[in-house]
Design a protein around this motif. Sequence first.
Motif, PDB file in Angstrom:
ATOM      1  N   LEU A 265      37.699  50.599  40.027  1.00 35.15           N
ATOM      2  CA  LEU A 265      36.498  50.109  39.355  1.00 35.15           C
ATOM      3  C   LEU A 265      35.979  48.857  40.047  1.00 35.15           C
ATOM      4  O   LEU A 265      36.745  47.944  40.360  1.00 35.15           O
ATOM      5  CB  LEU A 265      36.813  49.795  37.882  1.00 35.15           C
ATOM      6  N   VAL A 266      34.669  48.830  40.270  1.00 31.56           N
ATOM      7  CA  VAL A 266      33.960  47.619  40.678  1.00 31.56           C
ATOM      8  C   VAL A 266      32.953  47.318  39.588  1.00 31.56           C
ATOM      9  O   VAL A 266      32.109  48.167  39.257  1.00 31.56           O
ATOM     10  CB  VAL A 266      33.244  47.786  42.030  1.00 31.56           C
ATOM     11  N   PRO A 272      32.700  45.990  30.196  1.00 31.45           N
ATOM     12  CA  PRO A 272      33.868  46.727  30.702  1.00 31.45           C
ATOM     13  C   PRO A 272      34.005  48.102  30.059  1.00 31.45           C
ATOM     14  O   PRO A 272      33.791  48.249  28.853  1.00 31.45           O
ATOM     15  CB  PRO A 272      35.045  45.820  30.303  1.00 31.45           C
ATOM     16  N   PRO A 273      34.343  49.128  30.849  1.00 31.46           N
ATOM     17  CA  PRO A 273      34.629  50.434  30.262  1.00 31.46           C
ATOM     18  C   PRO A 273      35.800  50.344  29.287  1.00 31.46           C
ATOM     19  O   PRO A 273      36.617  49.426  29.344  1.00 31.46           O
ATOM     20  CB  PRO A 273      34.982  51.298  31.481  1.00 31.46           C
ATOM     21  N   LEU A 274      35.879  51.317  28.396  1.00 28.80           N
ATOM     22  CA  LEU A 274      36.971  51.374  27.419  1.00 28.80           C
ATOM     23  C   LEU A 274      37.855  52.567  27.737  1.00 28.80           C
ATOM     24  O   LEU A 274      37.369  53.688  27.932  1.00 28.80           O
ATOM     25  CB  LEU A 274      36.414  51.491  25.995  1.00 28.80           C
ATOM     26  N   LEU A 275      39.171  52.329  27.767  1.00 28.28           N
ATOM     27  CA  LEU A 275      40.149  53.396  27.987  1.00 28.28           C
ATOM     28  C   LEU A 275      40.757  53.766  26.650  1.00 28.28           C
ATOM     29  O   LEU A 275      41.337  52.930  25.962  1.00 28.28           O
ATOM     30  CB  LEU A 275      41.240  52.930  28.957  1.00 28.28           C
ATOM     31  N   ASP A 287      39.620  41.557  37.247  1.00 33.27           N
ATOM     32  CA  ASP A 287      39.951  40.141  37.443  1.00 33.27           C
ATOM     33  C   ASP A 287      38.859  39.378  38.178  1.00 33.27           C
ATOM     34  O   ASP A 287      38.670  38.184  37.955  1.00 33.27           O
ATOM     35  CB  ASP A 287      41.269  40.022  38.227  1.00 33.27           C
ATOM     36  N   HIS A 288      38.125  40.088  39.052  1.00 35.63           N
ATOM     37  CA  HIS A 288      37.107  39.411  39.856  1.00 35.63           C
ATOM     38  C   HIS A 288      35.799  40.198  39.783  1.00 35.63           C
ATOM     39  O   HIS A 288      35.439  40.924  40.717  1.00 35.63           O
ATOM     40  CB  HIS A 288      37.573  39.289  41.309  1.00 35.63           C
ATOM     41  N   ALA A 304      35.163  43.663  45.184  1.00 36.79           N
ATOM     42  CA  ALA A 304      36.580  44.031  45.117  1.00 36.79           C
ATOM     43  C   ALA A 304      36.771  45.121  44.069  1.00 36.79           C
ATOM     44  O   ALA A 304      36.267  45.013  42.950  1.00 36.79           O
ATOM     45  CB  ALA A 304      37.440  42.810  44.772  1.00 36.79           C
ATOM     46  N   ALA A 305      37.509  46.170  44.459  1.00 35.58           N
ATOM     47  CA  ALA A 305      37.833  47.245  43.520  1.00 35.58           C
ATOM     48  C   ALA A 305      39.203  46.988  42.908  1.00 35.58           C
ATOM     49  O   ALA A 305      40.132  46.564  43.591  1.00 35.58           O
ATOM     50  CB  ALA A 305      37.818  48.592  44.232  1.00 35.58           C
ATOM     51  N   GLN A 306      39.319  47.235  41.616  1.00 37.25           N
ATOM     52  CA  GLN A 306      40.588  47.068  40.920  1.00 37.25           C
ATOM     53  C   GLN A 306      41.018  48.406  40.351  1.00 37.25           C
ATOM     54  O   GLN A 306      40.198  49.171  39.827  1.00 37.25           O
ATOM     55  CB  GLN A 306      40.464  46.029  39.803  1.00 37.25           C
ATOM     56  N   SER A 307      42.317  48.712  40.445  1.00 33.22           N
ATOM     57  CA  SER A 307      42.851  49.995  39.982  1.00 33.22           C
ATOM     58  C   SER A 307      43.406  49.874  38.572  1.00 33.22           C
ATOM     59  O   SER A 307      43.992  48.851  38.189  1.00 33.22           O
ATOM     60  CB  SER A 307      43.956  50.488  40.924  1.00 33.22           C
TER      61      SER A 307
END
Length: 381
Positions: A265-266, A272-275, A287-288, A304-307
Motif C-alpha cells: 500500500l502507498v 486508511p483502508p480497513l482490514l 508509517d510514512h 514508500a510502499a508498506q506491506s
Amino acid sequence: MGHRLRHPVKGRFREPRLALLPVPFALIALVTTVDVLAPPGVHLGPFLVAAPALTASFSGPRMTGFVGAVAVLAQAVVAVVRTNLTDLNHTIQIVALVLISVFVTLFAHLREVHERQLTQLRSVAQAAQQVVLRPLRERMGPLRLASVYLAAEAEAQIGGDLYAATRTPDSTRLIIGDVRGKGLEAVGEAALVLGAFRAAAHQEADLPGLVAHLEAAVVADPDDPYEANGEVAPYDGGDASDWHREQFTTAAVLDVPDRDMTLRLVSCGHPPPLLLRGGRVLPLEVDHPAPPLGLTEFADGGFAAQSFPFERGDVVLLYTDGVIEARNAAGDFYPLAERAADWPGDGPEALLRHLCADLLAHSPGGHLGDDAAMVAIERIG
C-alpha cells in the motif's frame, strides 16, 4: 453489486410538491369565506396574496398563475357580495393581487429555468463520471471485488471520487481516490488520474514507481498554460505558504500479489483502508504517508510502499471521505469501522449492501452531503 447507486428519495421528489397543491386552494376558500362573513370594517382580502406566493415556492409558473387567477376571482366575488366591483377599497385590493400574482409567477418561471439548468449540468457531469468510473470485474485473480458509488443530493455538485482495478501478470493493482473540488473540473482531474493509472499499472515494476508516474501525470497537466510550457505559475504576492497548486487528489494505491498473502500500500493523504478479519476491523495505516498527488512540493522524499498481511478470507474496504464525513442529525460522523465490525461476513457485495443501507440510515432523511465511493476486496485464493 451495482456500480452506482442513487438515493431512492430522488425519484419521489415531486410527491411532496403534489401533496401541497390543495393548500393554496384551501387558503383561498378559507379567506374568502371569512371575509364574506366578517363585519363591514374588517377586510381579509390582502391575505389572498399568500396563495400564489406559497404556490411559487413549490410549483411551476403555470400552476402559480392559475392559483393567482383563482385568488383574483375570489377577491372579485368578495367585492360583489360585500359592496361592488367599483368600490375603491376592493379595486385597490384586486389590482394589488394581480400585480403580486404576476410577480410571483415570473419568480416561479425563473426558478424553474434555474432548476432545469442545474439538472442538465448534473446530467452532463454524471454522464462524464460514468465514462470515467468503469465497473470493476467481480473476479480478478484470487480476489472478489465489489464497488459502489453513492451520489449526493441533486442540488449538490458531483464530486471527483474515483476507483479502478487492473491486472498485471502476477498481481492485481487498485486505486481509490478523491479529487479536491466539485463539478466537471473534478471529473476531468479524476479522468487524468485514472488514465495514468491504467496506462502505467502494467508498465511500472514496483508500486512506488507507479505512484510516481501518477504524480508526474497530475503535476504535468497539459491544461495548465504554465505547466504545459514548463514554466512556473507567477507568485501573486500573497503568503508564500499558500502558494501551491490548488488541485490535488488524495489516493490509496494497492498491489495484491497472487501468490503472496500480503498487500502493498502507498497512501497519498487518503483515509486508511480497513482490514476485516475474524470480526475485527484493523485500519491499514502506513508509517510514512505521502502528500496527496499534485503536492510534491510538500514531500520529504519519494513514495514508500508498506506491506500488510492479507490472507484467505480477509476483506479490505477502500472508501472516500464522503463516507466517514457523513453526519447524522446530531452532527456525529459516520462510524465506519464500528459499523463494518457488525457485518456478519458473506462476501464483499453483502458488506457494501450492509454499509450503504446503514450509511443512508445514519444521514438525515437518507441524504448525503457529498458523493461517496467504496470498494470491497476479498481474497478467496
